[in-house]
Scaffold this motif. Structure first.
Motif, PDB file in Angstrom:
ATOM      1  N   ALA A  72       7.790   6.285   1.278  1.00 55.27           N
ATOM      2  CA  ALA A  72       7.193   4.937   1.301  1.00 55.27           C
ATOM      3  C   ALA A  72       7.629   4.168   2.549  1.00 55.27           C
ATOM      4  O   ALA A  72       6.840   3.455   3.155  1.00 55.27           O
TER       5      ALA A  72
ATOM      6  N   SER B 193       4.822   9.083   5.453  1.00 62.89           N
ATOM      7  CA  SER B 193       4.630  10.462   4.989  1.00 62.89           C
ATOM      8  C   SER B 193       4.303  11.449   6.117  1.00 62.89           C
ATOM      9  O   SER B 193       4.065  12.620   5.866  1.00 62.89           O
TER      10      SER B 193
ATOM     11  N   TYR C 111       0.831  -1.208   0.000  1.00 62.72           N
ATOM     12  CA  TYR C 111       0.000   0.000   0.000  1.00 62.72           C
ATOM     13  C   TYR C 111       0.867   1.259   0.000  1.00 62.72           C
ATOM     14  O   TYR C 111       0.612   2.211  -0.738  1.00 62.72           O
TER      15      TYR C 111
ATOM     16  N   ASN D 235       4.045   1.661  -0.939  1.00 67.00           N
ATOM     17  CA  ASN D 235       4.803   1.818  -2.197  1.00 67.00           C
ATOM     18  C   ASN D 235       3.924   2.288  -3.352  1.00 67.00           C
ATOM     19  O   ASN D 235       4.387   2.970  -4.260  1.00 67.00           O
ATOM     20  N   HIS D 236       2.651   1.897  -3.327  1.00 65.87           N
ATOM     21  CA  HIS D 236       1.759   2.264  -4.431  1.00 65.87           C
ATOM     22  C   HIS D 236       1.066   3.605  -4.221  1.00 65.87           C
ATOM     23  O   HIS D 236       0.445   4.137  -5.152  1.00 65.87           O
ATOM     24  N   HIS D 237       1.166   4.177  -3.027  1.00 68.57           N
ATOM     25  CA  HIS D 237       0.479   5.446  -2.770  1.00 68.57           C
ATOM     26  C   HIS D 237       1.409   6.573  -2.330  1.00 68.57           C
ATOM     27  O   HIS D 237       0.955   7.706  -2.157  1.00 68.57           O
ATOM     28  N   GLN D 238       2.687   6.260  -2.147  1.00 69.10           N
ATOM     29  CA  GLN D 238       3.638   7.292  -1.729  1.00 69.10           C
ATOM     30  C   GLN D 238       4.809   7.363  -2.699  1.00 69.10           C
ATOM     31  O   GLN D 238       5.250   6.337  -3.226  1.00 69.10           O
TER      32      GLN D 238
ATOM     33  N   ASP E 230      -6.168   3.625   5.033  1.00 64.62           N
ATOM     34  CA  ASP E 230      -5.558   4.926   4.754  1.00 64.62           C
ATOM     35  C   ASP E 230      -4.211   5.048   5.483  1.00 64.62           C
ATOM     36  O   ASP E 230      -3.235   5.567   4.939  1.00 64.62           O
TER      37      ASP E 230
ATOM     38  N   LYS F 103      -1.672   3.177   3.575  1.00 66.15           N
ATOM     39  CA  LYS F 103      -1.299   3.886   2.332  1.00 66.15           C
ATOM     40  C   LYS F 103      -0.336   5.040   2.605  1.00 66.15           C
ATOM     41  O   LYS F 103       0.401   5.450   1.723  1.00 66.15           O
ATOM     42  N   LYS F 104      -0.370   5.571   3.826  1.00 68.36           N
ATOM     43  CA  LYS F 104       0.441   6.769   4.117  1.00 68.36           C
ATOM     44  C   LYS F 104       1.917   6.457   4.325  1.00 68.36           C
ATOM     45  O   LYS F 104       2.739   7.375   4.353  1.00 68.36           O
TER      46      LYS F 104
END
Length: 601
Positions: free
Chosen positions: A413, A563, A403, A405-408, A556, A559-560
């Protein structure tokens, strides 16, 4: 264990469907070699930015971008070589590739060493101007904020160079302890259950303590600690100087204490550490109840420290083949939603997992990968209940990584250790709740309850006791007291009395346990196991009770990645670790499990 699994197969004889597919990283070893050459060339390019980062926002952005580019490729190279080596450590080709990747990685780090000191030399208002005028640079806003946050603790360029050069000396206590603990210390032999003489080793010690034969448990316990007792002066001195080193670095970097210096790297308030200890103290009666139950279940007049690891419910023979384990995990994690379960399926079916043991393969289990690879999992699956939970645990790490790696973007990441164990433990907790909800066979249910309670004892109670020991001992060093072996023993014995209570014999040997804990050479690290476990238990309860809103917050959070600061990330997921509430909630789950086990035994 099945008969056909008794002989360990060669790597070549393991079916491809049960091996990870590292070809997804590099088509072949030649393409790895080519990328290694590219990294060397890139490294030269990064050096061109030295001395120019403060000249313009463009230079700063390009320098950071180039640094990321070389680090990202280097990480990919190293992960591939090391994982190929882990498949069979005897293959000299991959030993050599791993060594080369390690060497080039050190070169890369050295070539980028100028960046943080140089960024810190740029006036803060100038960096703010750069961020306003250059939209591209906004990618690095949080990265720059994190560097500037610790600016007051960074020394001059010359002083930082001296500290860096002293790094090898600073690592001496840890390295010396490692040599004593892994190479020099020898334990006597004891007689096992069958009357055979077997040398105690650290690996066998745990098995001996789990033995159903009390004489074996006691003999192993005494054998281990008598050996550490002979080394107590050397190890005591080594630990003392490790803590003096922590105090020195904290003082030099202008922190009030080693504890504050350590927590500041994650931007964690000291109150989080103190709250953990205080809250666990408030629930110590629950641990005393568990100790009482263990005494009753084992049917002994006196419970001793060497009786803490033997199962109080006879081993439930749950034989869980790998294919069945996957189905159980998918069912257990269904509350996390369709997307999560479909990603589990992706991992199970697309070559992420190296399943079974083979000759030369690295032991244990891990989840690992690079930003550009699948989040692979190494297992040595043996069809046991522990292996089922290990698979769920490692897939928790892998899906967190997937999650993130694919959203940050690459710089954000990676996530900190403070949150790293949350996703893996949430998976275990949800699987456990699912199994308990569907299991009717009494003995198996009692076995699982005991298994779960042991996780609480080992992770939440025991790691907090370790954390309290670190706080007390560092405090004594910082106030100028000498940490003699006698003082270390006294502190450690008193903590055992506090944490385990009046209904267990606190055997004298346990006062030496501090002498065998390697984590104490990595100051104020172990508390993260306890806070991560508490956060995960709290989150798993919210997911089961609240459903979709809690699941969305949790996904969520995954996904973060990294960050934001760990405390803020967890707040977003629904747990505030600056309060005691998640720890209380986790300990309430412990009480509930204990109630059921007391009734069932």
């Amino acid at each position: 264990m099945n008969e056909n699994k008794k002989s360990v197969p060669r790597r070549a004889d393991v079916p491809a469907s049960l091996k990870w597919k590292l070809e997804q990283m590099y088509e072949n070893d030649e393409s790895w070699e080519q990328e290694l050459s590219d990294v060397r060339a890139l490294m030269e390019e990064t050096k061109k930015y030295a001395g120019t980062l403060g000249n313009s926002s463009e230079n700063l952005f390009e320098g950071l971008k180039k640094s990321d580019e070389v680090s990202r490729k280097m990480e990919h190279l190293f992960v591939y070589a090391k994982m190929r080596k882990d498949e069979d450590n005897r293959v000299s080709k991959y030993q050599a590739m791993t060594d080369r990747a390690q060497s080039v990685s050190v070169e890369v780090q050295s070539s980028l060493a100028y960046m943080i000191p140089e960024i810190l030399s740029i006036p803060e208002d100038k960096i703010q101007e750069f961020l306003k005028e250059n939209q591209d640079l906004s990618l690095y806003a949080f990265y720059l904020e994190e560097i500037l946050r610790q600016k007051s603790h960074v020394l001059s360029k010359e002083e930082e160079l001296i500290l860096a050069q002293a790094g090898e000396l600073a690592g001496a206590p840890k390295n010396i302890f490692g040599m004593i603990n892994n190479a020099d210390i020898k334990f006597p032999a004891i007689e096992d259950e069958n009357g055979e003489s077997i040398e105690v080793t650290k690996g066998r010690y745990v098995k001996f303590l789990e033995s159903g034969d009390r004489r074996v448990r006691k003999d192993a316990f005494q054998a281990l600690y008598s050996s550490y007792g002979k080394q107590k002066n050397t190890i005591g001195s080594t630990l003392n100087y490790s803590m003096k080193k922590d105090a020195f670095y904290a003082k030099v970097r202008k922190y009030p204490s080693a504890l504050e210096a350590s927590l500041d790297s994650d931007n964690i308030p000291v109150s989080v550490y103190d709250n953990l200890i205080k809250t666990v103290h408030e629930h110590l009666n629950s641990m005393y109840r568990y100790v009482d139950l263990r005494k009753k279940a084992l049917g002994v007049d006196e419970l001793h420290m060497y009786d803490l690891y033997t199962p109080i419910v006879k081993d439930a023979k749950m034989d869980i083949p790998y294919q069945e384990a996957k189905q159980k995990i998918k069912a257990g994690l269904a509350p996390l939603g369709e997307e999560y379960v479909s990603l589990l399926d992706k991992g199970f079916n697309e070559g992420w997992i190296d399943v079974h043991e083979n000759e030369g393969k690295t032991s244990g289990a891990y989840s690992w990968g690079s930003y550009d690879s699948p989040p692979y999992v190494l297992l040595n699956y043996q069809d046991s209940i522990n292996d089922l939970f290990t698979l769920a645990h490692e897939m928790g790490h892998s899906l967190h990584t997937y999650y993130a790696n694919h959203h940050q973007p690459y710089p954000y990441a990676g996530y900190k250790i403070f949150v790293a164990e949350v996703a893996s433990t949430v998976n275990e907790a949800l699987l456990m709740e699912h199994l308990l909800g569907h299991l009717k066979e009494h003995n198996t249910r009692m076995y699982l309850l005991n298994h779960y309670l042991e996780q609480f004892r080992g992770t939440l109670f025991r790691q907090t006791m370790f954390a309290e020991f670190e706080k007390i001992t560092h405090g004594k060093v910082e106030s100028g007291e000498a940490l003699t072996p006698e003082l270390l023993n006294e502190i450690y014995l008193e903590l055992n009395r506090k944490y385990y209570g009046p209904n267990i014999v606190i055997d004298e040997e346990i006062q030496l346990e501090w002498a065998r804990i390697p984590h104490f050479y990595n100051a104020f690290y172990v508390y993260k196991y306890a806070t991560g476990f508490s956060a995960a238990i709290s989150l798993s309860q919210k997911i089961l009770k609240e459903g979709t809103p809690a699941v969305q917050r949790y996904i969520d959070f995954l996904k973060k990645g990294g960050s934001d600061y760990p405390i803020e990330l967890l707040k977003g997921a629904g747990v505030d670790m600056t309060t005691t509430q998640p720890i209380h909630q986790a300990l309430q789950v412990f009480d509930k499990l204990l109630d059921e086990l007391e009734k069932g035994l």
